[in-house]
Structures are given as C-alpha cells and as structure tokens.
Design a protein around this motif. Sequence first.
Motif, PDB file in Angstrom:
ATOM      1  N   LEU A   1       0.808  -1.222   0.000  1.00 17.42           N
ATOM      2  CA  LEU A   1       0.000   0.000   0.000  1.00 17.42           C
ATOM      3  C   LEU A   1       0.843   1.275   0.000  1.00 17.42           C
ATOM      4  N   THR A   2       2.081   1.194   0.429  1.00 24.83           N
ATOM      5  CA  THR A   2       2.891   2.403   0.569  1.00 24.83           C
ATOM      6  C   THR A   2       3.951   2.576  -0.500  1.00 24.83           C
ATOM      7  N   ASP A   3       4.211   1.562  -1.320  1.00 25.99           N
ATOM      8  CA  ASP A   3       5.314   1.645  -2.279  1.00 25.99           C
ATOM      9  C   ASP A   3       4.801   1.348  -3.685  1.00 25.99           C
ATOM     10  N   ASP A   4       5.228   2.155  -4.654  1.00 24.43           N
ATOM     11  CA  ASP A   4       4.863   1.904  -6.055  1.00 24.43           C
ATOM     12  C   ASP A   4       5.620   0.683  -6.571  1.00 24.43           C
ATOM     13  N   GLY A   5       4.927  -0.184  -7.247  1.00 21.63           N
ATOM     14  CA  GLY A   5       5.557  -1.380  -7.818  1.00 21.63           C
ATOM     15  C   GLY A   5       5.913  -2.426  -6.789  1.00 21.63           C
ATOM     16  N   ALA A   6       5.345  -2.310  -5.599  1.00 17.28           N
ATOM     17  CA  ALA A   6       5.720  -3.218  -4.519  1.00 17.28           C
ATOM     18  C   ALA A   6       5.210  -4.637  -4.739  1.00 17.28           C
ATOM     19  N   LEU A   7       4.104  -4.791  -5.450  1.00 20.97           N
ATOM     20  CA  LEU A   7       3.568  -6.141  -5.640  1.00 20.97           C
ATOM     21  C   LEU A   7       4.514  -7.008  -6.457  1.00 20.97           C
ATOM     22  N   SER A   8       5.129  -6.448  -7.489  1.00 23.80           N
ATOM     23  CA  SER A   8       6.089  -7.246  -8.267  1.00 23.80           C
ATOM     24  C   SER A   8       7.330  -7.536  -7.441  1.00 23.80           C
ATOM     25  N   ASP A   9       7.744  -6.586  -6.592  1.00 20.50           N
ATOM     26  CA  ASP A   9       8.876  -6.841  -5.693  1.00 20.50           C
ATOM     27  C   ASP A   9       8.544  -7.949  -4.706  1.00 20.50           C
ATOM     28  N   LEU A  10       7.334  -7.902  -4.152  1.00 16.70           N
ATOM     29  CA  LEU A  10       6.935  -8.942  -3.209  1.00 16.70           C
ATOM     30  C   LEU A  10       6.868 -10.310  -3.882  1.00 16.70           C
ATOM     31  N   ALA A  11       6.415 -10.343  -5.134  1.00 12.69           N
ATOM     32  CA  ALA A  11       6.376 -11.614  -5.859  1.00 12.69           C
ATOM     33  C   ALA A  11       7.780 -12.154  -6.078  1.00 12.69           C
TER      34      ALA A  11
END
Length: 153
Positions: free
Chosen positions: A23-33
């Motif tokens: 929720l706080t970082d742009d593009g974080a979902l791909s980083d988390l993946a």
Amino acid sequence: ARVAFASKVVSFFVMALALVVALTDDGALSDLANVQNGMTLQAVPTFLIGLFATPNFTPHAWVIALGAAVGFITTVVINYTYNENEDNYFMNAGVWGLCHNLLIMATIEPILRVCGGLKWSLPKWDMPNCASYGDMPITYDWVNGLMRNVREP
C-alpha cells in the motif's frame, strides 16, 4: 498444535507487513512476488534432503537452518538493493540466495564433521512427536526397514 499456532502467527505478521509495503510503495507487488519466489526457493534443499539424503549425508538441522536464513537474507538484500538500481544488470535474487544457501551448507557441515562439532543435540523443533508411532523415534533406517520388499509402481 504449537507449531501450527506459531506458523499462523508468523503468517499473520508477514501478511500484515506485505500489505503495508504494497500500500505504501509503487511497484511493490512485483517486488513482493520476486521475494516470495526467492523465499520459496530456499526450501528446496531442505525438501530434497528430507526426501533423498541418507543419515550419513544429512546435514545437521542448525546447518540447514543457517543456510536457509543466509539464502533468505541474500534474496532480500539483492532484491531491494542491487536490483533497485536500474543501471545494474538484473539478478535473480532467489537463485543467488539458493547458491548462498547451498554454499553455507557445503562449507559448514564438513568443517563441523571434521572438528567433531556434531555432538550437539538436535533442536526440539527437529524431533517429531512419536506418540502416534510408538515409543521409538522415526528414523531413516526404521522407515527403510518398513519399506523393504515393498514394490511401488
């Protein structure tokens, strides 16, 4: 029951952290993946050791845990430092973490065997509850004896 409860607590905190990062970082979902795939890759050596290693070639539980921890840290560090710089060539953080995981196990285990450091007792989390199997612990040799003369397709 305690292990299941502990895993649920850890899972809750990891999911909460993932939600905050997403929720706080742009593009974080791909980083988390990417990090999730790298973390999953750290379990592969443990899984393969459990399936195929004989007692003489099974590393000590603390060596396996240390290798997995170093692999996980490597995965996170590469993903969030090196790969963040767009000028750098992209590195698969999970594969590098796996390499460090295996390197730690391949160097520390022989040193401990030569120095006699394997006299440590196994940690309690590495000893299964044997109540449903009788009084003896579940060992490789015991299971192998049960499977003798059993033909599997």
